[in-house]
Motif scaffolding. Structure first.
Motif, short mmCIF file in Angstrom:
data_model
loop_
_atom_site.label_atom_id
_atom_site.label_comp_id
_atom_site.label_asym_id
_atom_site.label_seq_id
_atom_site.Cartn_x
_atom_site.Cartn_y
_atom_site.Cartn_z
N GLN A 1 14.61 4.46 8.08
CA GLN A 1 13.92 4.97 9.26
C GLN A 1 12.62 5.68 8.91
N TYR A 2 12.46 6.06 7.64
CA TYR A 2 11.21 6.65 7.16
C TYR A 2 10.39 5.63 6.36
N VAL A 3 11.05 4.95 5.44
CA VAL A 3 10.35 4.07 4.50
C VAL A 3 9.68 2.88 5.21
N ILE A 4 10.39 2.22 6.11
CA ILE A 4 9.84 1.01 6.74
C ILE A 4 8.62 1.31 7.62
N PRO A 5 8.68 2.30 8.53
CA PRO A 5 7.47 2.57 9.34
C PRO A 5 6.28 3.04 8.52
N ILE A 6 6.54 3.92 7.52
CA ILE A 6 5.43 4.42 6.70
C ILE A 6 4.86 3.31 5.84
N ALA A 7 5.72 2.46 5.28
CA ALA A 7 5.25 1.31 4.50
C ALA A 7 4.39 0.40 5.38
N GLY A 8 4.81 0.19 6.62
CA GLY A 8 4.04 -0.64 7.53
C GLY A 8 2.65 -0.09 7.77
N MET A 9 2.54 1.22 7.96
CA MET A 9 1.23 1.84 8.15
C MET A 9 0.36 1.70 6.91
N ILE A 10 0.96 1.93 5.75
CA ILE A 10 0.21 1.86 4.50
C ILE A 10 -0.32 0.45 4.25
N PHE A 11 0.56 -0.55 4.31
CA PHE A 11 0.15 -1.91 3.98
C PHE A 11 -0.83 -2.47 5.02
N ALA A 12 -0.64 -2.13 6.29
CA ALA A 12 -1.58 -2.60 7.31
C ALA A 12 -2.96 -1.99 7.08
N ASN A 13 -3.00 -0.72 6.71
CA ASN A 13 -4.27 -0.04 6.44
C ASN A 13 -4.96 -0.66 5.23
N ILE A 14 -4.21 -0.90 4.17
CA ILE A 14 -4.79 -1.51 2.96
C ILE A 14 -5.27 -2.92 3.25
N MET A 15 -4.48 -3.65 4.00
CA MET A 15 -4.84 -5.02 4.37
C MET A 15 -6.20 -5.06 5.06
N ASN A 16 -6.40 -4.19 6.03
CA ASN A 16 -7.67 -4.15 6.76
C ASN A 16 -8.82 -3.74 5.85
N ALA A 17 -8.57 -2.75 5.00
CA ALA A 17 -9.63 -2.27 4.10
C ALA A 17 -10.04 -3.35 3.11
N LEU A 18 -9.07 -4.04 2.52
CA LEU A 18 -9.37 -5.09 1.56
C LEU A 18 -10.09 -6.26 2.23
N SER A 19 -9.62 -6.66 3.39
CA SER A 19 -10.24 -7.77 4.09
C SER A 19 -11.70 -7.47 4.42
N LEU A 20 -11.94 -6.27 4.92
CA LEU A 20 -13.30 -5.87 5.26
C LEU A 20 -14.17 -5.75 4.00
N GLY A 21 -13.63 -5.11 2.97
CA GLY A 21 -14.40 -4.89 1.75
C GLY A 21 -14.70 -6.17 1.00
N ILE A 22 -13.73 -7.05 0.88
CA ILE A 22 -13.92 -8.29 0.12
C ILE A 22 -14.88 -9.23 0.84
N GLU A 23 -14.76 -9.29 2.17
CA GLU A 23 -15.69 -10.12 2.93
C GLU A 23 -17.13 -9.64 2.73
N ARG A 24 -17.32 -8.33 2.77
CA ARG A 24 -18.66 -7.78 2.56
C ARG A 24 -19.15 -8.04 1.14
N PHE A 25 -18.23 -7.93 0.16
CA PHE A 25 -18.59 -8.18 -1.23
C PHE A 25 -19.04 -9.62 -1.43
N GLU A 26 -18.30 -10.56 -0.85
CA GLU A 26 -18.67 -11.98 -1.00
C GLU A 26 -20.08 -12.24 -0.48
N ASN A 27 -20.37 -11.69 0.69
CA ASN A 27 -21.69 -11.91 1.28
C ASN A 27 -22.80 -11.31 0.42
N GLU A 28 -22.57 -10.10 -0.06
CA GLU A 28 -23.59 -9.41 -0.87
C GLU A 28 -23.75 -10.08 -2.24
#
Length: 232
Positions: A122-149
Motif C-alpha cells: 500500500q506504500y511501495v506500489i503507489p510511491i513506485a508509480g510516482m517515481i517511475f512515471a516522473n523519471i519516464m517523463n524526464a527521460l523522454s523530454l531530456g533525450i528528445e531534446r538531446f537528439e535534436n541538439e
C-alpha cells in the motif's frame, strides 16, 4: 471523504470534447485524444480492482515482479517521442530508470517512512508509480531534446547541458510553485481524506524532493552510459 458517483464523471467529457475538436483541427490527429482517454479509463478501472488484491498480498517476490513490470513499461513509453528506438537505447533508458527509481524507492519507503517491512504494497506500489512515471517523463523530454541538439551541433557537452536543463524544468517549476500556486496531488488527496495538513505537508516534501532528484539522477545515469557509447 466525498464519494464520486460514476455518472458524475461524464461531466468531464464536455471540456474533453472541446480539446479533442481543436486538437483534431489544429494538429490533424482525431484519434490520439480519444485513444489516450479511453485507455486511461480502462487502465485505471482495471488497476483499481488489481490493487485490492495486491494490497492484501505482501509477497515480496510478487512485489519484485510488479516493480520490474513498471520499469520495462516506463522505458518502453519513454521511447515514444525518441527517434532512436533501438534495443540498445531501450536498455540505456531501462537501466537509468531502474538505478534512479529503486534508489529513491528504498530511501523513501525504508528510510524516510521507516516501514516495518521492506515491502508493504500500500506504500511501495503507489510511491513506485510516482517515481517511475516522473523519471519516464524526464527521460523522454531530456533525450528528445538531446537528439535534436546533438544532431544539429555534434557537441555532446553542450547538448547534454541543454537536455538536462530542459528535462528538469517541470520539476523545478513544481518546487517553486508548490504552496503558492498549487497544492500537489498527494497533499490534496490526503487533506480531502481528512489527514492533518501538517502531516500531509511532510509527505509532500518527501515526494517533491524525490521527484526532483529521481529525475536528475536518471538523466545523469543515462548520459554517463550514453557518453561511453558515443566514444566508441
Amino acid at each position: 471523504m466525498q464519494t464520486i458517483p460514476l455518472i458524475n464523471l461524464l461531466y468531464l467529457i464536455l471540456p474533453l470534447i472541446v480539446v479533442w475538436y481543436f486538437y483534431k483541427t489544429w494538429v490533424g490527429n482525431q484519434k490520439e485524444i480519444i485513444y489516450a482517454t479511453s485507455r486511461m479509463i480502462i487502465q485505471l478501472l482495471l488497476i483499481g480492482y488489481l490493487l485490492l488484491y495486491l494490497f492484501e498480498n505482501k509477497n515480496i517476490y510478487l512485489g519484485g515482479i510488479i516493480l520490474l513490470f513498471m520499469i520495462f513499461v516506463s522505458a518502453w513509453i519513454s521511447l515514444r517521442n525518441i527517434k532512436n528506438k533501438t534495443k540498445y537505447e531501450y536498455s540505456l533508458i531501462a537501466i537509468s530508470l531502474a538505478v534512479s527509481g529503486l534508489i529513491h524507492l528504498f530511501i523513501s519507503t525504508y528510510l524516510v517512512l521507516d516501514l516495518e517491512y521492506l515491502y508493504e504494497p500500500q506504500y511501495v506500489i503507489p510511491i513506485a508509480g510516482m517515481i517511475f512515471a516522473n523519471i519516464m517523463n524526464a527521460l523522454s523530454l531530456g533525450i528528445e531534446r538531446f537528439e535534436n541538439e546533438y544532431n544539429h551541433s555534434k557537441d555532446f557537452v553542450s547538448s547534454r547541458a541543454i537536455s538536462i536543463k530542459a528535462c528538469m524544468i517541470p520539476q523545478i517549476n513544481s518546487l517553486l510553485a508548490v504552496g503558492l500556486v498549487s497544492l500537489p496531488g498527494m497533499m490534496t488527496g490526503q487533506i480531502l481524506s481528512g489527514v492533518d495538513p501538517l502531516i500531509a505537508v511532510r509527505y509532500q516534501i518527501m515526494i517533491m524532493a524525490m521527484l526532483l532528484s529521481s529525475a536528475g539522477i536518471s538523466i545523469i545515469t543515462y548520459f554517463i552510459l550514453k557518453e561511453k557509447t558515443l566514444n566508441y
